[in-house]
Design a protein around this motif. Structure first.
Motif: not given
Length: 131
Positions: A101-127
């Motif tokens: 299930f390496v492909a699924t694990e890679k996809t999950s990792f990148f989705i989580i990474f991008l999700l948190f990057l988005t959250i941090e970016t949006v909050i930083t913009i608001r700050i």
């Protein structure tokens, strides 16, 4: 210090919790049972790692904003680059894995990474936009 300054941290934690619950529901509904047990890092470990990184980054940005708002953007860029390096360190075993299930694990990792990057970016913009 105002407690309202730390509201972005609460927003990040709530967003991460909702995302984790949705991710787990997706796995339970659409993926084979027990698939996550074959992962190198469980979803909980990944979400915990990225949550700790996000909270640390946001705390640092709040402190920098208090001292000098002009440095918030540069600080965000620096700590995000550091986080990316650490994330790559965690990603390497997944990239070198030959599991089923390496492909699924890679996809999950990148989705989580991008999700948190988005959250941090949006909050930083608001700050940065607060006066």
């Amino acid at each position: 210090m105002k407690l309202k300054q730390y509201q972005p941290i609460l927003e990040a934690v709530v967003s991460a919790t909702i995302a984790l619950l949705l991710h787990k529901c997706y796995f339970m509904l659409f993926k084979p049972a027990g698939m996550e047990s074959h992962f190198i890092y469980s979803l909980y470990e990944l979400y915990l790692f990225f949550s700790v990184c996000s909270v640390s980054i946001l705390l640092l940005l709040i402190k920098v904003r208090i001292n000098n708002i002009n440095n918030v953007g540069y600080t965000y860029l620096l700590v995000t680059c550091i986080k990316m390096g650490i994330a790559y360190f965690f990603l390497r075993p997944i990239l070198n894995s030959q599991g089923t299930f390496v492909a699924t694990e890679k996809t999950s990792f990148f989705i989580i990474f991008l999700l948190f990057l988005t959250i941090e970016t949006v909050i930083t913009i608001r700050i940065l936009n607060k006066n």
